[in-house]
Design an enzyme around this catalytic site. Structure first.
Site, short mmCIF file in Angstrom:
data_model
loop_
_atom_site.label_atom_id
_atom_site.label_comp_id
_atom_site.label_asym_id
_atom_site.label_seq_id
_atom_site.Cartn_x
_atom_site.Cartn_y
_atom_site.Cartn_z
N ARG A 245 -1.12 3.17 0.00
CA ARG A 245 -2.40 2.60 -0.38
C ARG A 245 -2.51 2.59 -1.91
O ARG A 245 -2.16 3.57 -2.58
CB ARG A 245 -3.59 3.40 0.18
CG ARG A 245 -3.85 3.18 1.67
CD ARG A 245 -4.25 1.75 2.00
NE ARG A 245 -4.41 1.50 3.43
CZ ARG A 245 -3.50 0.97 4.24
NH1 ARG A 245 -2.31 0.62 3.78
NH2 ARG A 245 -3.76 0.75 5.51
N HIS B 97 0.16 -7.47 0.05
CA HIS B 97 0.29 -6.48 1.13
C HIS B 97 0.93 -7.14 2.36
O HIS B 97 0.24 -7.69 3.22
CB HIS B 97 -1.11 -5.95 1.46
CG HIS B 97 -1.09 -4.71 2.30
ND1 HIS B 97 -2.19 -3.93 2.47
CD2 HIS B 97 -0.13 -4.14 3.03
CE1 HIS B 97 -1.90 -2.91 3.26
NE2 HIS B 97 -0.64 -3.03 3.62
P1 NDP Z 1 1.70 9.14 9.80
O1 NDP Z 1 0.38 9.61 10.26
O2 NDP Z 1 2.86 9.17 10.73
O3 NDP Z 1 2.14 9.93 8.50
C1 NDP Z 1 1.27 10.33 7.52
C2 NDP Z 1 1.79 11.63 6.97
O4 NDP Z 1 1.03 11.94 5.81
C3 NDP Z 1 1.67 12.81 7.94
O5 NDP Z 1 2.93 13.43 8.01
C4 NDP Z 1 0.63 13.68 7.25
O6 NDP Z 1 0.91 15.04 7.35
C5 NDP Z 1 0.87 13.34 5.81
N1 NDP Z 1 -0.23 13.71 4.93
C6 NDP Z 1 -1.56 13.53 5.10
N2 NDP Z 1 -2.22 14.00 4.05
C7 NDP Z 1 -1.29 14.50 3.20
C8 NDP Z 1 -1.36 15.13 1.95
N3 NDP Z 1 -2.54 15.38 1.38
N4 NDP Z 1 -0.19 15.51 1.34
C9 NDP Z 1 1.01 15.28 1.94
N5 NDP Z 1 1.11 14.68 3.15
C10 NDP Z 1 -0.02 14.30 3.75
O7 NDP Z 1 1.47 7.64 9.28
P2 NDP Z 1 2.52 6.52 8.90
O8 NDP Z 1 3.73 7.13 8.34
O9 NDP Z 1 2.66 5.55 10.01
O10 NDP Z 1 1.70 5.76 7.76
C11 NDP Z 1 1.38 6.43 6.54
C12 NDP Z 1 0.45 5.58 5.72
O11 NDP Z 1 1.13 4.40 5.30
C13 NDP Z 1 -0.79 5.04 6.47
O12 NDP Z 1 -1.84 5.98 6.47
C14 NDP Z 1 -1.14 3.82 5.69
O13 NDP Z 1 -2.00 4.16 4.62
C15 NDP Z 1 0.18 3.37 5.12
N6 NDP Z 1 0.67 2.15 5.80
C16 NDP Z 1 0.91 1.03 5.05
C17 NDP Z 1 1.29 -0.12 5.66
C18 NDP Z 1 1.61 -1.35 4.87
O14 NDP Z 1 1.60 -2.43 5.42
N7 NDP Z 1 1.90 -1.25 3.58
C19 NDP Z 1 1.41 -0.23 7.11
C20 NDP Z 1 1.28 1.04 7.79
C21 NDP Z 1 0.86 2.17 7.15
P3 NDP Z 1 0.73 15.94 8.62
O15 NDP Z 1 0.93 15.09 9.81
O16 NDP Z 1 1.84 16.93 8.42
O17 NDP Z 1 -0.62 16.50 8.51
#
Ligand code: NDP
Length: 401
Positions: free
Chosen positions: A285, A333
Site C-alpha cells: 500500500r 495498481h
Molecule cells: P497476508 O495476510 O497473508 O499477510 C500479511 C502479513 O503481514 C501477515 O504475515 C501479518 O503478520 C503481517 N503483518 C501485519 N502487520 C504487520 C506489522 N506491523 N509488521 C510486520 N508484519 C505485519 O496478506 P497477503 O500477503 O495476501 O497481502 C499482504 C498485503 O498486500 C495486503 O494487506 C494488501 O495491502 C497488499 N496487496 C496488494 C495487492 C496489489 O494488487 N498490489 C493485492 C493483494 C494484496 P501475522 O500474520 O504474523 O500477524
C-alpha cells in the site's frame, strides 16, 4: 431487494476488448498451503476476460438481477458529486477493488444508512474506515489469497527490473539508441544480494520462494515467525524488528497490510537505517511510505531505486511526485488484477454474495469485520482504526483531466 453498487475501473481507452491475447487460463487447483479457490455455485463469465472494468461488471449482473436485486456499476467514485456519493443513500452492498478504491470514509458510511456489506474484490480493505464499519455493524469481507501469487510475481519482476536497470535500457531501444554504457552504469546482478521482506504472509513468503533460485540471501521480519522447517528449507534469516533488517538488505520489499500501526513506517528516519543504494519495492500500500521522503531518498542516493504499484490516493493525481521522481519503476495498481487474478476474485465475490443472500456464513478467511468487531483474517492481520485519511485527494485525478 438489495441495491448493490459496484465501483470498477474504466474500460480500456479504445473500448472493451473484443478479443484477447490468449485463449484460456491455466487451471490452478489450490492455493499454496491448501486453501481452496473460490467455490461459487455458478459463474456467468468466461475466465480470462476483462471483468474488473466497468463493462466487465465482475460478471455479476445476470446473477444479481435474476434474484431481483439492482446492480449499479460505476467508475465515478471521488468527490461530493460522484455517482458513488449519489448512490450511497440506499445502497446495501458496496463492492470495490483496491486498484480503483471506493474510499468508504466515516462520512460516506454515515451517508449510507442501509449499508450492510462492504466487499473488496481483491485483498486489502484499508479503503474502508474499519473503525466506522465496526461502529456501524457493517460487514467487511475480501477475497483472501485471490491475487497474492499475482502480486508476488510482480514483486520479483520489479526487483529484477530495478536492479538490472531494465526500464531505462528499454527506453534507449525505443528511442533508437544503442547506449550500452548508459544502460549498465546502474545495472547489477541480484545474485548474492540480501533481500528482506517486511511480512512473510501469503505474498511475502511467495516472494521469498520465488527469489530462492536466484541465489539471493533471504531475510524476513513478521509479527509471527514462520515454521522452523520453512525457515530451514529456504535458508531464511528472521529479524525481530524491521529496523534491524533494513541495515543488512540490498533490497527491501513491503508485504504487510496498511493499518494505523504500519502507516508511514518508511519515512525520513527509517530510511536512514537502509544501506546506501538499497532498492525498495512496495506493492502493498502506498501509505506505508512517506511520499516525499521516498522522492528525497532517490534524489540523494540513499535509495538506488523504488518500484511498486500502490499509491495514495488512487488514482494518483497527475502531479503525484512518484510519477516523475528519479530511478522509479512504478506501474498503476495492476499487480493483483491480471486477467488470471480477476477470474479468481470475481468468483470469490460471487461466492460471498451467494453466502450473503442465502444466509450462509462467509468463509472465515474472507472476513475482515463482522458483528461490530474485527473478524477472521481481519482479526489476525489488521488493527482497529482508520487509514483512509486524505483519500478525498483522489478527486484531483479527474479534475486535472
Ligand atoms: P497476508 O495476510 O497473508 O499477510 C500479511 C502479513 O503481514 C501477515 O504475515 C501479518 O503478520 C503481517 N503483518 C501485519 N502487520 C504487520 C506489522 N506491523 N509488521 C510486520 N508484519 C505485519 O496478506 P497477503 O500477503 O495476501 O497481502 C499482504 C498485503 O498486500 C495486503 O494487506 C494488501 O495491502 C497488499 N496487496 C496488494 C495487492 C496489489 O494488487 N498490489 C493485492 C493483494 C494484496 P501475522 O500474520 O504474523 O500477524
Amino acid at each position: 431487494m438489495a441495491k448493490v453498487v459496484c465501483v470498477l475501473y474504466d474500460d480500456p481507452v479504445d473500448g472493451y476488448p473484443k478479443s484477447y491475447a490468449r485463449d484460456d487460463l491455466p487451471k490452478i487447483e489450490r492455493y499454496p498451503g491448501g486453501q481452496t479457490l473460490p467455490t461459487p455455485k455458478a459463474i456467468d463469465f468466461q475466465p480470462g476476460t476483462l471483468l474488473g472494468s466497468v463493462s466487465g461488471e465482475l460478471g455479476l449482473r445476470k446473477y444479481l438481477e435474476s434474484l431481483g436485486h439492482t446492480l449499479v456499476v460505476t467508475s465515478d467514485k471521488d468527490g461530493a458529486n460522484s455517482q458513488l456519493e449519489r448512490e450511497l443513500h440506499d445502497a446495501e452492498i458496496v463492492i470495490s477493488q483496491p486498484f480503483w478504491p471506493a474510499y468508504l470514509t466515516a462520512e460516506r458510511i454515515a451517508k449510507a444508512p442501509k449499508l450492510k456489506l462492504a466487499l473488496t474484490a481483491g485483498i486489502g480493505s484499508d479503503h474502508v474506515d474499519l473503525q466506522a464499519a465496526i461502529d456501524r455493524g457493517v460487514t467487511v469481507a475480501e477475497v483472501t489469497y485471490c491475487n497474492s501469487i499475482s502480486v508476488s510475481e510482480h514483486v520479483v519482476m520489479m526487483i529484477l527490473g530495478l536492479v538490472r536497470n531494465y526500464i531505462p535500457s528499454y527506453q534507449w531501444v525505443v528511442q533508437g539508441g544503442w547506449n550500452i554504457a548508459d544502460c549498465v552504469t546502474r545495472s547489477y546482478d541480484v545474485e548474492g544480494m540480501h533481500v528482506g521482506t517486511v511480512a512473510a504472509g501469503r505474498i511475502g513468503l511467495a516472494v521469498l520462494r520465488r527469489l530462492k533460485p536466484f541465489d539471493m540471501h533471504l531475510h524476513y521480519t513478521d509479527r509471527h515467525r514462520l515454521p522452523a522447517e520453512v525457515e530451514h528449507e529456504l535458508g531464511l534469516t528472521w529479524h525481530a524488528t524491521r529496523e534491524e533488517m533494513y541495515g543488512v538488505c540490498d533490497v527491501v520489499t513491503l508485504n504487510c497490510p496498511l493499518h494505523p500501526e504500519t502507516e508511514h513506517m518508511i519515512n525520513e528516519e527509517t530510511l536512514k537505517l537502509f544501506k546506501r543504494g538499497a532498492y525498495l519495492v512496495n506493492t502493498a500500500r502506498g501509505k506505508l511510505c512517506d511520499r516525499d521522503a521516498i522522492g528525497r531518498a532517490l534524489e540523494n542516493g540513499q535509495l538506488a531505486g523504488y518500484a511498486g504499484d500502490v499509491w495514495f490516493p488512487q488514482p494518483a493525481p497527475k502531479d503525484h511526485p512518484w510519477r516523475t521522481m528519479p530511478h522509479h519503476g512504478m506501474t498503476p495498481h495492476i499487480s493483483g488484477t491480471s486477467l488470471s487474478a480477476q477470474a479468481r476474485y470475481a468468483a470469490g465475490v460471487r461466492e460471498i454474495l451467494e453466502c450473503w443472500f442465502e444466509g450462509r456464513p462467509i468463509r472465515d478467511e474472507y472476513l475482515i469485520v463482522q458483528g461490530g468487531a474485527l473478524a477472521g483474517t481481519g482479526a489476525h492481520s489488521y488493527s482497529k482504526g482508520n487509514a483512509t485519511g486524505g483519500s478525498e485527494e483522489a478527486a484531483k485525478f479527474r479534475k486535472a483531466g
